[in-house]
Design an enzyme around this catalytic site. Structure first.
Site, PDB file in Angstrom:
ATOM      1  N   HIS A 262      -2.187  15.084  12.164  1.00 32.10           N
ATOM      2  CA  HIS A 262      -2.218  14.463  13.484  1.00 32.10           C
ATOM      3  C   HIS A 262      -2.901  15.387  14.495  1.00 32.10           C
ATOM      4  O   HIS A 262      -3.986  15.092  14.951  1.00 32.10           O
ATOM      5  CB  HIS A 262      -0.830  14.034  13.984  1.00 32.10           C
ATOM      6  CG  HIS A 262      -0.101  13.128  13.061  1.00 32.10           C
ATOM      7  ND1 HIS A 262      -0.625  11.932  12.627  1.00 32.10           N
ATOM      8  CD2 HIS A 262       1.109  13.254  12.447  1.00 32.10           C
ATOM      9  CE1 HIS A 262       0.226  11.348  11.799  1.00 32.10           C
ATOM     10  NE2 HIS A 262       1.276  12.138  11.664  1.00 32.10           N
TER      11      HIS A 262
ATOM     12  N   ASP B   9      -0.413   7.629   5.961  1.00 32.30           N
ATOM     13  CA  ASP B   9       0.846   8.054   6.568  1.00 32.30           C
ATOM     14  C   ASP B   9       2.003   7.105   6.274  1.00 32.30           C
ATOM     15  O   ASP B   9       2.541   7.066   5.182  1.00 32.30           O
ATOM     16  CB  ASP B   9       0.622   8.250   8.057  1.00 32.30           C
ATOM     17  CG  ASP B   9       1.747   9.025   8.741  1.00 32.30           C
ATOM     18  OD1 ASP B   9       2.792   9.255   8.109  1.00 32.30           O
ATOM     19  OD2 ASP B   9       1.593   9.405   9.910  1.00 32.30           O
TER      20      ASP B   9
END
Length: 465
Positions: free
Chosen positions: A278, A329
């Site tokens: 991220h 994810d």
């Protein structure tokens, strides 16, 4: 492809598009020949359409596929503001009711979906280790082995990253009940890696370590875990969630006086082994310092959008020489081309420009994104999956030139249409990993068998929560 050779009129090599490419691989599933501008011997199979490198998926929490779409409502605890943190509470409820059988069924279906969608390997960030009451299984690797078996069964390349998780927040806050299945002492996690090594090696999987985040791993534990991993395998990958949410940045500032990425770069040996997952909320100095250290940025556009994380400044990162890759994810979306589209569209919306992620040598944005995502994903995977090149794994994706969105176009325009003009998985004809054909006409051979097991596992989880 049975003769371990393939001829492609058009193939996307690490240097760009090439014509008349002769591909060959050995019994171990590695490319032994990638020769452009040639004519192959008679009888070599011809690819039906343009050949692409398989895309590594560099960030996955497999079990979360079971509740994709089931958190799209405002929870009572969220009040006027629903966020990552309220979503996390709902996620913990599902994690609390996983069993080995359910996890393996979910992961088998997910990994099959990945192959059908153009991913050929995955980095599994695996943090559910123990029984529902937090007690270890008799075999500490029980759930890890479920993931190894799932990947092997469907033929997906795997980098397994057992997660180190110890605290509930910065400053060594006590973990809460929803996290009890995640917790491990540092030495216990290192022992787990040693125990899993024979199984991983036997199927060509790679092992690494995932310190969950700075809020979940105290500084001393982070130092000891990295040192212990390095002693076991100096080249093993290290993945870490960092700076995903602004609250994380604020909490880290309150605890240390530094922002998360700033603290990490000052206190950890971050280098090319590291994947910063991220890294959404960095300032310019952090972008440039992290890129200079050689770390890969792990970007997950569909999840970051789903959770309201924010947008990574990818042009700034690439300007600084940073590498990056794509992950799915939480698996709200399992579609390699759709992640590419969302990545580009996020940058367009932020800058109010078009074709933001094109490169000087690759003006077609889909081509540029594919090549960069493969290179960064391979680095983060620590496996030889860097595309159509000698010595790399024989992973590839073949596009369907008869698909309505692609028909009659040039190869690079077919890739653009696949990413920006089709359903983004419907134009995939074939997928091969390790020299073995896994997907034909868009379908994996285990599709019909794996789907009911996934539905059954999800239904059982829903009944339990």
């Amino acid at each position: 492809m049975s003769a371990r050779q393939l001829f492609a009129e058009h193939a996307l090599l690490p240097t760009g598009w090439a014509q008349n490419v002769w591909l060959a691989w050995d019994a171990q599933g590695q490319w032994t020949q990638v020769q452009a501008g040639t004519t192959p011997p008679p009888g070599v199979a011809r690819a039906a359409g343009p050949v692409l490198p398989g895309l590594p998926n560099l960030h996955s929490h497999a079990f979360q596929r079971a509740f994709a779409g089931l958190t799209e409502y405002r929870s009572a605890q969220a009040g006027q503001s629903d966020s990552f943190w309220s979503w996390r509470t709902l996620m913990y409820r599902f994690a609390g009711h996983l069993t080995p059988e359910r996890l393996e069924a979910i992961a088998t279906w997910l990994y099959l979906e990945m192959l059908e969608a153009g991913y050929t390997s995955v980095c599994e960030f695996h943090y559910v280790h123990h029984q529902s009451d937090g007690q270890p299984y008799a075999d500490a690797g029980t759930l890890s082995r479920c993931l190894l078996r799932a990947a092997q069964r469907v033929g997906l390349g795997l980098t397994l990253l057992p997660v180190l998780y110890q605290t509930g927040g910065f400053g060594q806050q006590a973990p809460h009940a929803g996290q009890r299945r995640f917790l491990n002492a540092t030495d216990a996690l290192l022992r787990l890696l040693q125990d899993l090594a024979p199984d991983a090696t036997a199927q060509g999987a790679r092992l690494g370590l995932a310190p969950h985040s700075l809020r979940a791993v105290p500084p001393d534990s982070l130092r000891d875990a990295v040192a212990g991993l390095t002693a076991l395998d100096p080249s093993a990958p290290i993945h870490l969630h960092i700076a995903e949410q602004t609250q994380e940045v604020d909490d880290c500032l309150l605890w240390t006086g530094q922002r998360p990425v700033q603290w990490l770069l000052d206190h950890a040996p971050v280098d090319g082994r590291w994947c910063l997952v991220h890294a959404t909320h960095m300032n310019e100095g952090e972008y440039r310092r992290a890129a200079a250290r050689g770390a890969v940025a792990g970007l997950c556009p569909s999840t970051e959008a789903n959770l309201g994380d924010g947008l990574f400044d990818l042009p700034l990162w690439t300007e600084a020489g940073g590498r990056w890759g794509l992950g799915s994810d939480s698996h709200a979306c399992v579609n390699a081309a759709e992640e590419m589209m969302l990545l580009e569209y996020g940058q367009r919306l932020q800058r109010r420009q078009r074709n933001v992620l094109s490169a000087p040598d690759q003006p077609h944005v889909a081509t540029a994104i594919t090549l960069q995502a493969v290179a960064g994903g391979a680095q983060a995977s620590a496996r030889p999956v860097a595309g159509l090149a000698v010595g790399q794994r024989a992973d590839l994706v073949v596009l369907d030139p008869q698909h309505l969105a692609l028909a009659g176009l040039s190869a690079q325009d077919m890739l653009s249409a696949h990413v920006f003009g089709s359903h983004r998985s419907s134009a995939i004809a074939q997928v091969m990993t390790g020299g073995v054909l896994r997907v034909q006409q868009g379908r994996h051979a285990l599709h019909e068998a794996a789907a009911p097991a996934f539905v059954q596992a999800r239904s059982a989880l829903l009944a339990a929560v």
